[in-house]
Write a protein that holds these residues in place. Structure first.
Motif, PDB file in Angstrom:
ATOM      1  N   VAL A 167       0.680  -1.117   0.056  1.00  0.00           N
ATOM      2  CA  VAL A 167      -0.060  -0.077   0.202  1.00  0.00           C
ATOM      3  C   VAL A 167       0.846   1.310  -0.166  1.00  0.00           C
ATOM      4  N   LEU A 168       1.900   1.253   0.970  1.00  0.00           N
ATOM      5  CA  LEU A 168       2.667   2.555   0.999  1.00  0.00           C
ATOM      6  C   LEU A 168       3.824   2.515   0.258  1.00  0.00           C
ATOM      7  N   GLY A 169       4.610   1.170  -0.289  1.00  0.00           N
ATOM      8  CA  GLY A 169       5.561   1.198  -1.282  1.00  0.00           C
ATOM      9  C   GLY A 169       6.849   1.200  -0.389  1.00  0.00           C
ATOM     10  N   THR A 170       6.646   1.024   0.863  1.00  0.00           N
ATOM     11  CA  THR A 170       7.814   0.860   1.777  1.00  0.00           C
ATOM     12  C   THR A 170       8.620  -0.255   1.523  1.00  0.00           C
ATOM     13  N   GLY A 171       9.920  -0.408   1.835  1.00  0.00           N
ATOM     14  CA  GLY A 171      10.568  -1.618   1.609  1.00  0.00           C
ATOM     15  C   GLY A 171      10.924  -2.004   0.271  1.00  0.00           C
ATOM     16  N   LEU A 172      10.495  -1.386  -0.829  1.00  0.00           N
ATOM     17  CA  LEU A 172      10.664  -1.928  -2.128  1.00  0.00           C
ATOM     18  C   LEU A 172      12.185  -1.749  -2.594  1.00  0.00           C
ATOM     19  N   ASP A 173      12.915  -0.767  -1.921  1.00  0.00           N
ATOM     20  CA  ASP A 173      13.923  -0.412  -2.526  1.00  0.00           C
ATOM     21  C   ASP A 173      15.055  -1.719  -1.788  1.00  0.00           C
ATOM     22  N   ASP A 174      14.703  -1.940  -0.562  1.00  0.00           N
ATOM     23  CA  ASP A 174      15.409  -3.286  -0.024  1.00  0.00           C
ATOM     24  C   ASP A 174      15.100  -4.650  -0.834  1.00  0.00           C
ATOM     25  N   PHE A 175      13.829  -4.781  -1.242  1.00  0.00           N
ATOM     26  CA  PHE A 175      13.591  -5.832  -2.155  1.00  0.00           C
ATOM     27  C   PHE A 175      14.365  -5.882  -3.472  1.00  0.00           C
ATOM     28  N   PHE A 176      14.578  -4.891  -4.058  1.00  0.00           N
ATOM     29  CA  PHE A 176      15.204  -5.113  -5.555  1.00  0.00           C
ATOM     30  C   PHE A 176      16.734  -4.931  -5.081  1.00  0.00           C
ATOM     31  N   VAL A 177      17.196  -4.591  -3.663  1.00  0.00           N
ATOM     32  CA  VAL A 177      18.563  -4.886  -3.482  1.00  0.00           C
ATOM     33  C   VAL A 177      18.795  -6.514  -3.223  1.00  0.00           C
ATOM     34  N   GLN A 178      17.828  -7.076  -2.678  1.00  0.00           N
ATOM     35  CA  GLN A 178      17.960  -8.562  -2.464  1.00  0.00           C
ATOM     36  C   GLN A 178      17.573  -9.485  -3.722  1.00  0.00           C
ATOM     37  N   LEU A 179      16.779  -8.760  -4.590  1.00  0.00           N
ATOM     38  CA  LEU A 179      16.534  -9.214  -5.884  1.00  0.00           C
ATOM     39  C   LEU A 179      17.801  -9.258  -6.690  1.00  0.00           C
ATOM     40  N   SER A 180      18.486  -8.187  -6.721  1.00  0.00           N
ATOM     41  CA  SER A 180      19.855  -8.182  -7.410  1.00  0.00           C
ATOM     42  C   SER A 180      21.028  -9.474  -7.155  1.00  0.00           C
ATOM     43  N   LYS A 181      20.911  -9.519  -5.706  1.00  0.00           N
ATOM     44  CA  LYS A 181      21.676 -10.449  -4.991  1.00  0.00           C
ATOM     45  C   LYS A 181      21.428 -11.917  -5.526  1.00  0.00           C
ATOM     46  N   ALA A 182      19.986 -11.899  -5.761  1.00  0.00           N
ATOM     47  CA  ALA A 182      19.597 -13.179  -5.874  1.00  0.00           C
ATOM     48  C   ALA A 182      19.939 -13.765  -7.590  1.00  0.00           C
ATOM     49  N   VAL A 183      19.696 -12.585  -8.293  1.00  0.00           N
ATOM     50  CA  VAL A 183      20.196 -12.836  -9.740  1.00  0.00           C
ATOM     51  C   VAL A 183      21.530 -13.099  -9.797  1.00  0.00           C
ATOM     52  N   ASP A 184      22.406 -12.368  -8.995  1.00  0.00           N
ATOM     53  CA  ASP A 184      23.711 -12.962  -9.067  1.00  0.00           C
ATOM     54  C   ASP A 184      24.053 -14.616  -8.527  1.00  0.00           C
TER      55      ASP A 184
END
Length: 299
Positions: A167-184
């Motif tokens: 709803v608020l969009g909080t935590g999405l930046d951390d999510f994309f950081v973790q997503l990049s690590k998962a892709v690596d």
């Protein structure tokens, strides 16, 4: 459900099976858009037995993972996981999905705008804190949950956890950081494994094809030897199976041409008329005689 007479779960499974048969179209669509889109989100059915433990779900997951960097994101309702037993149930679900898909895995704790996910992170990092929360439960399931928490302790140590609010969009930046690590992680650990499995499968398929060809050559060789022995032809025995196959059509064509050349000088129309005239003449005579007998019954 109406068309096949199925219930809710059967309808979902059947729909997924039918979808899996056309998933090559989805793969082509993703390939066309991969330069224009950075991420592709595929929302799967929430029932674990429908997607994770079904054959069609495995086909879809492996098809994606073998072609694109794929990450599994497990979204859980934080507000409904404040009970330690419910939380443990969610973690067991996540663990089973992780070991079934064998792909990089992220647990996303949604609805942090209602309740912060820090309590869940503390339960995963501190065994004693989780045990204290379990002591407040008096049901028999709490004993099982206490035992399972020991089993999942190693699972928690390498688990990526992110708290977000849709709803608020909080935590999405951390999510994309973790997503990049998962892709690596996928490129480093999972892609080589998929390449190894693909090469192993190709070798097995090539070996099977070679064995089938060898059996075919042996069978055709034995047939040719038997045919040559019965015919008693020295020229045919000198030829291998491939030569026989290549020359068979040529010989037939030559023989057919000879037959055509032998019959070219025959007037086919005259020949057909010569056969048709006596037969027609006999038929007319028999018909005339039958008519005369019917018109003169006293004779």
């Amino acid at each position: 459900m109406k068309q096949y007479g199925l219930g809710p779960n059967g309808g979902i499974v059947t729909s997924l099976n039918l979808f899996a048969t056309r998933f090559d179209q989805v793969m082509k669509f993703i390939e066309k858009r991969q330069n224009a889109s950075k991420y592709v989100i595929i929302d799967t059915p929430g029932q674990i037995e429908v997607f994770t433990w079904s054959a069609s779900g495995t086909i879809i997951t492996e098809a994606l993972a073998s072609s694109f960097p794929s990450v599994v994101v497990y979204v859980m309702d934080t507000s409904r996981s404040t009970n330690p037993i419910t939380f443990m149930s969610n973690m067991l679900y996540a663990c089973s999905i992780l070991y079934k898909t064998k792909l990089p895995f992220i647990v996303v704790m949604n609805k942090t705008d209602i309740i912060d996910h820090s309590f869940a992170v503390e339960w995963m990092q501190d065994f004693e804190t989780f045990q204290d929360a379990l002591n407040q439960e008096t049901s028999y399931v709490s004993n099982l949950t206490r035992s399972m928490s020991l089993v999942l302790d190693e699972f928690y140590s390498s688990l990526k956890v992110v708290g977000v609010s849709a709803v608020l969009g909080t935590g999405l930046d951390d999510f994309f950081v973790q997503l990049s690590k998962a892709v690596d992680e996928y490129e480093r650990e999972y892609r080589p494994e998929y390449e190894r499995l693909r090469k192993t499968l190709e070798k097995a398929q090539n070996k099977q094809k070679r064995e089938q060809l060898e059996h075919l050559w042996k069978d055709m060789g034995s047939v040719c030897v038997q045919g040559n022995t019965l015919a008693g032809s020295d020229d045919a025995s000198a030829m291998g199976p491939s030569e026989l196959i290549l020359t068979r059509g040529t010989l037939d064509e030559e023989e057919e041409e000879e037959r055509e050349s032998d019959t070219d000088d025959i007037d086919h129309e005259v020949t057909e008329e010569s056969h048709e005239e006596p037969a027609f003449r006999n038929f007319m005579q028999e018909t005339r005689m039958k008519y005369q007998r019917r018109s003169n019954p006293n004779e």
